[in-house]
Scaffold this active site. Structure first.
Site, PDB file in Angstrom:
ATOM      1  N   GLY A 110      90.152  93.840  16.801  1.00 47.57           N
ATOM      2  CA  GLY A 110      90.830  94.452  17.941  1.00 47.57           C
ATOM      3  C   GLY A 110      92.175  95.086  17.683  1.00 47.57           C
ATOM      4  N   PRO A 158      88.405  92.472  11.934  1.00 44.93           N
ATOM      5  CA  PRO A 158      88.977  93.788  12.217  1.00 44.93           C
ATOM      6  C   PRO A 158      88.060  94.929  11.790  1.00 44.93           C
ATOM      7  CG  PRO A 158      89.964  92.866  10.247  1.00 44.93           C
ATOM      8  CD  PRO A 158      89.037  91.813  10.780  1.00 44.93           C
ATOM      9  N   ARG A 163      88.530  98.809  13.423  1.00 41.59           N
ATOM     10  CA  ARG A 163      89.333 100.024  13.556  1.00 41.59           C
ATOM     11  C   ARG A 163      90.580 100.025  12.666  1.00 41.59           C
ATOM     12  NH1 ARG A 163      89.334 102.834  18.416  1.00 41.59           N
ATOM     13  NH2 ARG A 163      88.643 100.924  19.424  1.00 41.59           N
ATOM     14  N   ARG A 183      84.189 109.830  20.982  1.00 39.74           N
ATOM     15  CA  ARG A 183      85.263 109.069  21.639  1.00 39.74           C
ATOM     16  C   ARG A 183      85.953 109.839  22.764  1.00 39.74           C
ATOM     17  NH1 ARG A 183      89.286 107.119  19.700  1.00 39.74           N
ATOM     18  NH2 ARG A 183      89.110 105.071  20.645  1.00 39.74           N
ATOM     19  N   TYR A 234      85.655 108.011  26.266  1.00 39.49           N
ATOM     20  CA  TYR A 234      86.848 107.273  26.746  1.00 39.49           C
ATOM     21  C   TYR A 234      88.025 108.187  27.066  1.00 39.49           C
ATOM     22  CZ  TYR A 234      84.447 104.092  23.461  1.00 39.49           C
ATOM     23  OH  TYR A 234      83.526 103.383  22.740  1.00 39.49           O
ATOM     24  N   CYS A 288      76.176 121.585  25.152  1.00 38.06           N
ATOM     25  CA  CYS A 288      76.074 122.024  26.550  1.00 38.06           C
ATOM     26  C   CYS A 288      76.423 120.900  27.517  1.00 38.06           C
ATOM     27  CB  CYS A 288      74.674 122.553  26.813  1.00 38.06           C
ATOM     28  SG  CYS A 288      74.384 124.002  25.836  1.00 38.06           S
TER      29      CYS A 288
HETATM   30  C1  LIG Z   1      82.514  91.018  18.129  1.00 35.78           C
HETATM   31  C2  LIG Z   1      83.357  92.093  17.590  1.00 35.78           C
HETATM   32  N1  LIG Z   1      84.092  91.866  16.490  1.00 35.78           N
HETATM   33  C3  LIG Z   1      84.866  92.821  15.936  1.00 35.78           C
HETATM   34  C4  LIG Z   1      84.953  94.070  16.488  1.00 35.78           C
HETATM   35  C5  LIG Z   1      85.846  95.074  15.832  1.00 35.78           C
HETATM   36  O1  LIG Z   1      86.839  95.472  16.703  1.00 35.78           O
HETATM   37  P1  LIG Z   1      87.997  96.461  16.250  1.00 35.78           P
HETATM   38  O2  LIG Z   1      87.373  97.654  15.664  1.00 35.78           O
HETATM   39  O3  LIG Z   1      88.708  96.743  17.501  1.00 35.78           O
HETATM   40  O4  LIG Z   1      88.851  95.720  15.279  1.00 35.78           O
HETATM   41  C6  LIG Z   1      84.233  94.362  17.646  1.00 35.78           C
HETATM   42  C7  LIG Z   1      84.366  95.661  18.328  1.00 35.78           C
HETATM   43  O5  LIG Z   1      85.153  95.741  19.272  1.00 35.78           O
HETATM   44  C8  LIG Z   1      83.406  93.347  18.206  1.00 35.78           C
HETATM   45  O6  LIG Z   1      82.673  93.593  19.294  1.00 35.78           O
HETATM   46  N1  LIG Z   2      83.605 102.422  20.179  1.00 40.39           N
HETATM   47  C1  LIG Z   2      84.894 101.983  20.641  1.00 40.39           C
HETATM   48  C2  LIG Z   2      85.220 100.620  20.154  1.00 40.39           C
HETATM   49  C3  LIG Z   2      84.167  99.667  20.553  1.00 40.39           C
HETATM   50  C4  LIG Z   2      84.340  98.390  19.944  1.00 40.39           C
HETATM   51  C5  LIG Z   2      83.056  97.618  19.971  1.00 40.39           C
HETATM   52  N2  LIG Z   2      83.165  96.381  20.669  1.00 40.39           N
HETATM   53  C6  LIG Z   2      85.942 103.006  20.303  1.00 40.39           C
HETATM   54  O1  LIG Z   2      85.655 104.025  19.785  1.00 40.39           O
HETATM   55  O2  LIG Z   2      87.087 102.842  20.564  1.00 40.39           O
END
Ligand SMILES: Cc1ncc(COP(=O)(O)O)c(C=O)c1O
Ligand SMILES: N[C@@H](CCCC[NH3+])C(=O)O
Length: 431
Positions: free
Chosen positions: A254, A291, A293, A329, A333, A359
């Site tokens: 997260g 982690p 992202r 994205r 979002y 489209c």
């Molecule tokens: C269970 C779980 N773990 C880890 C992650 C990785 O999250 P992030 O990419 O925000 O670190 C996610 C996606 O949100 C997830 O659903």
């Molecule tokens: N797909 C999302 C994140 C989702 C994480 C999955 N639980 C994004 O682009 O920000």
């Protein structure tokens, strides 16, 4: 209108120092993005190996001296070569499907360092994970506990389990990527967790080893993590009183990155605060993190070419050859991604919406950006290393982009551009 000078003073790549201007041209490490685009075409995802290493090192450094297992949340970017890099760093993996487990194995990852999350695990996926010997199943409901016990018993195995607890805390992020609120489908409500653990202890095919939560994504504050941790710590104390001892505590992933002007939360700040709380309680649990992202997001860009400039009464559009099917994205979002000209021009800038060829009116990559561009120019859509290619699709019969990993002066094509034949593979005409 702002001039080019204004633009350039703003153009500090989110992925710096690995994405940087050299002689007024955008480079990734030692490789020119324009040269890559000319050789491989566009749209093109380009990643920096050094950026992956640096992001990994931030976690490794923060974890020093403590029992920590980082399980890369591979849903963020599951290209085999990217997974291979993380396997070489010694990473574990957070998976959410049998397909992701197969990728880990193919990339040389260690299944013994895999945690298996997800609300809808099917029987075949449980079987695969049990045979592979994953570290832990992060179980998200009571029916899943029962199914897992049945599957394990049938295979004469014992499934290591954590319960994914939904702590009902606000991660202060976009509602679509918030996962730790009562109304979300994820995890077992904190109020029901004790009963679920009692059941897990009784079920024959299970061995309770941990507790887990994941409250959302793109989090930039430490407080939601600590709120969740407080709730887990009180649950751990209740479990201990009932003779249920845990081996690990999984705080999920997260951590956010800089897309625009966010200040990301450094792994060290989070981990120091977590270690302090654990020490205050005298707990010596292994800490697991998932982690995604923050390990890959700013290690990648999406390179696209301007096809047309379209000036209407209301708006100026830069129509590019990447669309919502390549990077979903913004459409999903309204996410903000930086846009950098690969070869900035000395010309008057205009305010453009950067849109794709698909489209749908939601097919935009960036809105109201000040750019000096002409047809044929290349743009880099920043922060596209996470939830970029993995969420790509074929809508409008558009083959998916190629992917490249740059390593110093060298680059590797880690996914070939799809062809029309790839697109229709598996389709059949009637006799
Ligand atoms: C269970 C779980 N773990 C880890 C992650 C990785 O999250 P992030 O990419 O925000 O670190 C996610 C996606 O949100 C997830 O659903
Ligand atoms: N797909 C999302 C994140 C989702 C994480 C999955 N639980 C994004 O682009 O920000």
């Amino acid at each position: 209108m702002p001039s080019l000078t204004d633009q350039q003073s703003l153009a500090i790549p989110a992925g710096q120092p690995y994405f940087h201007y050299r002689d007024s041209e955008l480079f990734v490490e030692e490789v020119s993005l324009a040269a890559l685009a000319s050789q491989l075409g566009t749209p093109l995802y380009v990643y920096s190996k050094a950026a992956l290493q640096t992001a990994w090192d931030a976690y490794a450094q923060a974890a020093k001296g403590h029992q920590v297992l980082v399980c890369y949340g591979m849903k963020a970017n599951s290209n085999l070569a990217i997974l291979q890099q993380f396997a070489r760093f010694g990473s574990g993996f957070d998976i959410v499907s049998g397909g992701e487990l197969k990728r880990v194995i193919k990339a040389g990852g260690n299944p013994g360092k895999v945690v298996f999350s997800g609300v809808g695990k099917e029987v075949w996926e449980m079987e695969l994970a049990l045979e592979a010997g994953v570290k832990c199943f992060n179980v998200e409901s009571v029916p899943e506990l029962r199914r897992l016990s049945d599957v394990a018993t049938r295979l004469s195995k014992v499934a290591p389990v954590s319960l994914r607890v939904n702590p009902d805390v606000d991660a202060q992020t976009h509602p679509y990527i918030s996962t730790g609120l009562k109304e979300n489908k994820f995890g077992i409500a904190i109020e029901s967790a004790l009963d679920a653990y009692r059941l897990a202890k009784e079920l024959p095919g299970l061995n309770v080893v941990g507790v887990d939560c994941h409250i959302g994504s793109q989090i930039t504050e430490v407080s939601p993590y600590l709120d969740a941790l407080d709730k887990l710590l009180s649950l751990i104390a209740q479990l201990k009183a009932e003779g249920i001892e845990l081996h690990h505590l999984d705080l999920g992933g997260g951590l956010g990155i800089r897309y625009d002007d966010e200040t990301p939360l450094a792994p060290g700040i989070l981990l120091d605060a977590v270690f302090k709380k654990l020490a205050d309680k005298g707990l010596e649990l292994e800490l697991v993190l998932e982690p995604g992202r923050s390990l890959v997001g700013n290690a990648g860009v999406l390179v696209t070419e301007v096809q047309y400039l379209k000036h209407t009464e209301d708006k100026d559009f830069a129509i590019v050859d990447a669309g919502m099917n390549d990077l979903m994205r913004p459409a999903l979002y309204e996410a903000w991604h930086g846009v950098l000209p690969i070869k900035p021009r000395s010309a008057q800038a205009r305010v453009y919406d950067v849109v794709g060829p698909v489209c749908e009116s939601a097919d935009w990559l960036a809105k109201s950006r000040c750019l000096a561009v002409q047809e044929g120019d290349l743009l880099a859509i920043e922060s596209a290393g996470a939830y970029g290619f993995v969420m790509a699709g074929h809508y409008n019969s558009r083959p998916r982009a190629a992917e490249v990993l740059v390593d110093g002066k060298n680059w590797h094509l880690i996914r070939a551009r799809e062809s029309f034949d790839d697109l229709i593979r598996g389709e059949r005409l009637l006799d």
